[in-house]
Design a protein around this motif. Sequence first.
Motif, PDB file in Angstrom:
ATOM      1  N   ARG A 179      56.809  28.451  43.650  1.00 56.64           N
ATOM      2  CA  ARG A 179      56.783  29.437  42.557  1.00 56.64           C
ATOM      3  C   ARG A 179      58.162  29.557  41.908  1.00 56.64           C
ATOM      4  O   ARG A 179      58.275  29.742  40.689  1.00 56.64           O
ATOM      5  CB  ARG A 179      56.320  30.808  43.063  1.00 56.64           C
ATOM      6  CG  ARG A 179      54.832  30.891  43.279  1.00 56.64           C
ATOM      7  CD  ARG A 179      54.431  32.301  43.750  1.00 56.64           C
ATOM      8  NE  ARG A 179      53.145  32.269  44.383  1.00 56.64           N
ATOM      9  CZ  ARG A 179      51.983  32.294  43.748  1.00 56.64           C
ATOM     10  NH1 ARG A 179      51.957  32.332  42.433  1.00 56.64           N
ATOM     11  NH2 ARG A 179      50.850  32.264  44.413  1.00 56.64           N
ATOM     12  N   VAL A 204      48.950  22.820  42.819  1.00 56.00           N
ATOM     13  CA  VAL A 204      48.964  23.779  41.720  1.00 56.00           C
ATOM     14  C   VAL A 204      48.330  23.116  40.504  1.00 56.00           C
ATOM     15  O   VAL A 204      48.660  21.975  40.176  1.00 56.00           O
ATOM     16  CB  VAL A 204      50.407  24.218  41.381  1.00 56.00           C
ATOM     17  CG1 VAL A 204      50.407  25.228  40.238  1.00 56.00           C
ATOM     18  CG2 VAL A 204      51.108  24.783  42.609  1.00 56.00           C
ATOM     19  N   TYR A 210      58.556  27.022  39.122  1.00 60.13           N
ATOM     20  CA  TYR A 210      57.904  27.378  37.851  1.00 60.13           C
ATOM     21  C   TYR A 210      58.720  28.433  37.099  1.00 60.13           C
ATOM     22  O   TYR A 210      58.867  28.353  35.882  1.00 60.13           O
ATOM     23  CB  TYR A 210      56.462  27.821  38.078  1.00 60.13           C
ATOM     24  CG  TYR A 210      55.586  26.670  38.502  1.00 60.13           C
ATOM     25  CD1 TYR A 210      55.091  25.779  37.569  1.00 60.13           C
ATOM     26  CD2 TYR A 210      55.304  26.445  39.842  1.00 60.13           C
ATOM     27  CE1 TYR A 210      54.316  24.694  37.952  1.00 60.13           C
ATOM     28  CE2 TYR A 210      54.530  25.367  40.238  1.00 60.13           C
ATOM     29  CZ  TYR A 210      54.053  24.496  39.288  1.00 60.13           C
ATOM     30  OH  TYR A 210      53.291  23.417  39.664  1.00 60.13           O
ATOM     31  N   ARG A 211      59.272  29.400  37.823  1.00 62.51           N
ATOM     32  CA  ARG A 211      60.127  30.401  37.172  1.00 62.51           C
ATOM     33  C   ARG A 211      61.352  29.736  36.547  1.00 62.51           C
ATOM     34  O   ARG A 211      61.717  30.026  35.405  1.00 62.51           O
ATOM     35  CB  ARG A 211      60.552  31.482  38.171  1.00 62.51           C
ATOM     36  CG  ARG A 211      59.451  32.476  38.510  1.00 62.51           C
ATOM     37  CD  ARG A 211      59.982  33.659  39.296  1.00 62.51           C
ATOM     38  NE  ARG A 211      60.565  33.295  40.576  1.00 62.51           N
ATOM     39  CZ  ARG A 211      59.885  33.152  41.719  1.00 62.51           C
ATOM     40  NH1 ARG A 211      58.584  33.366  41.736  1.00 62.51           N
ATOM     41  NH2 ARG A 211      60.508  32.830  42.827  1.00 62.51           N
ATOM     42  N   TRP A 222      46.454  28.089  42.722  1.00 59.93           N
ATOM     43  CA  TRP A 222      47.327  27.701  43.838  1.00 59.93           C
ATOM     44  C   TRP A 222      46.484  27.457  45.079  1.00 59.93           C
ATOM     45  O   TRP A 222      45.587  28.247  45.383  1.00 59.93           O
ATOM     46  CB  TRP A 222      48.293  28.843  44.168  1.00 59.93           C
ATOM     47  CG  TRP A 222      49.302  29.082  43.112  1.00 59.93           C
ATOM     48  CD1 TRP A 222      49.120  29.753  41.937  1.00 59.93           C
ATOM     49  CD2 TRP A 222      50.644  28.637  43.119  1.00 59.93           C
ATOM     50  NE1 TRP A 222      50.284  29.744  41.215  1.00 59.93           N
ATOM     51  CE2 TRP A 222      51.241  29.074  41.923  1.00 59.93           C
ATOM     52  CE3 TRP A 222      51.407  27.908  44.037  1.00 59.93           C
ATOM     53  CZ2 TRP A 222      52.558  28.806  41.614  1.00 59.93           C
ATOM     54  CZ3 TRP A 222      52.731  27.654  43.718  1.00 59.93           C
ATOM     55  CH2 TRP A 222      53.291  28.092  42.521  1.00 59.93           C
ATOM     56  N   SER A 271      54.516  27.942  49.220  1.00 58.97           N
ATOM     57  CA  SER A 271      54.069  28.389  47.894  1.00 58.97           C
ATOM     58  C   SER A 271      55.124  29.240  47.202  1.00 58.97           C
ATOM     59  O   SER A 271      55.326  29.120  45.983  1.00 58.97           O
ATOM     60  CB  SER A 271      52.758  29.172  47.999  1.00 58.97           C
ATOM     61  OG  SER A 271      51.693  28.300  48.289  1.00 58.97           O
ATOM     62  N   GLU A 272      55.831  30.089  47.947  1.00 63.34           N
ATOM     63  CA  GLU A 272      56.873  30.916  47.343  1.00 63.34           C
ATOM     64  C   GLU A 272      58.025  30.054  46.818  1.00 63.34           C
ATOM     65  O   GLU A 272      58.570  30.320  45.747  1.00 63.34           O
ATOM     66  CB  GLU A 272      57.396  31.940  48.346  1.00 63.34           C
ATOM     67  CG  GLU A 272      56.394  33.042  48.639  1.00 63.34           C
ATOM     68  CD  GLU A 272      56.781  33.891  49.844  1.00 63.34           C
ATOM     69  OE1 GLU A 272      57.581  33.428  50.692  1.00 63.34           O
ATOM     70  OE2 GLU A 272      56.276  35.015  49.932  1.00 63.34           O
TER      71      GLU A 272
END
Length: 134
Positions: A9, A84, A12-13, A74, A5-6
Amino acid sequence: MSTASEVVRGFYRAAQAGDGGAILALLHPEFRARTAPGMPCGAGGAFEGPEETLVRVWGAVFAAYDTAPYAESWHETADGLVVVTGSYRGVSRGSGRAYEAEFAHLWRVTDGRISWLHQYTDTARWHEALAATA
């Protein structure tokens, strides 16, 4: 070590920043993507490799839209699949029309990098934004 998940993420950033280099750095060399049929700009279908996907999907979309995906929920399964849901929000560069299209993304992370994406989205909203206003 980052969780799946990290790692996702980070995508998305990078997408929200419009940072193609950061997106490429997150993708596994054997990255594969399946994007929603009917995506505008030729961005729908199956794509192999980080560079092809960057150019033919994200590059094509970012050229036609000022847009980004915004995650809302999430879920990470026991076997590491990351699901997601959220919305793409943005504006068509050609028409100036704003749009919002819901999405569901399924992700796999292998060896700390994103190796697979399956995208579902409301492609009608994307196309409506491209249409010139009357």
